[in-house]
Enzyme design. Structure first.
Site, PDB file in Angstrom:
ATOM      1  N   TYR A  78     -15.432   0.594   7.551  1.00  0.00           N
ATOM      2  CA  TYR A  78     -14.099   0.292   7.328  1.00  0.00           C
ATOM      3  C   TYR A  78     -13.945  -0.706   6.318  1.00  0.00           C
ATOM      4  CZ  TYR A  78      -9.685  -1.976   8.616  1.00  0.00           C
ATOM      5  OH  TYR A  78      -8.390  -2.446   8.638  1.00  0.00           O
ATOM      6  N   LYS A  82     -11.812  -0.592   3.021  1.00  0.00           N
ATOM      7  CA  LYS A  82     -10.870  -1.487   2.598  1.00  0.00           C
ATOM      8  C   LYS A  82     -11.219  -2.163   1.158  1.00  0.00           C
ATOM      9  CE  LYS A  82      -7.375  -0.510   5.418  1.00  0.00           C
ATOM     10  NZ  LYS A  82      -6.145  -0.131   5.108  1.00  0.00           N
TER      11      LYS A  82
END
Length: 160
Positions: A78, A82
């Site tokens: 993640y 990002k």
């Protein structure tokens, strides 16, 4: 976004979250996070550009993540995705500043949603970011009052 063919601003809020230890999360998880977070940002920004370029101004906004600044345990895929969103924001901001198109991101921490409450029932929900606080930050960055802000990463972290 305004009605008609002209777009003054767009906030890209599509994305996804998953957790797994970096050593355990397989390639499928990394690819899923990349597709949900990076490719959607790229595609939405590209789709929004033609009317903004025609108008000679505009604002693109992405939802980044505080976890992409310093990745905590279990969020490697993640945070990596990002982080790539953050690099897209930087690149688009630099490339489009001469065209008067601003590109920014907000970096929320844990958002107080029903899904997050269900996933973390014992957490202190009062410290989390309320969706309204995120909406307020988005509204500011899309507004003409923020016409001098581009390439910025604004933390909206509540008390987390």
């Amino acid at each position: 976004m305004q009605h008609g063919t002209r777009s003054n601003g767009i906030a890209h809020t599509v994305g996804g979250f998953a957790s797994a230890a970096a050593a355990e999360g397989g390639p499928d998880l990394w690819e899923q996070m990349y597709r949900l977070n990076v490719l959607t940002t790229l595609n939405i920004f590209r789709a929004a550009l033609p009317p903004m370029c025609a108008a000679g101004r505009g604002s693109l906004l992405a939802i980044g993540a505080g976890a992409a600044v310093k990745a905590p345990s279990g969020l490697g895929a993640y945070a990596g995705a990002k982080s790539a969103v953050h690099r897209l924001v930087e690149s688009f901001a630099d490339e489009l500043k001469a065209d008067r198109i601003r590109v920014n991101a907000i970096l929320p921490s844990i958002i107080d949603t029903p899904q997050n409450r269900a996933a973390m029932p014992d957490a202190d929900h009062t410290a989390w970011v309320r969706p309204r606080e995120i909406a307020d930050a988005i509204a500011f960055l899309l507004a003409e009052d923020a016409s001098g802000v581009t390439g910025a990463f604004i933390p909206v972290s509540g008390r987390v």
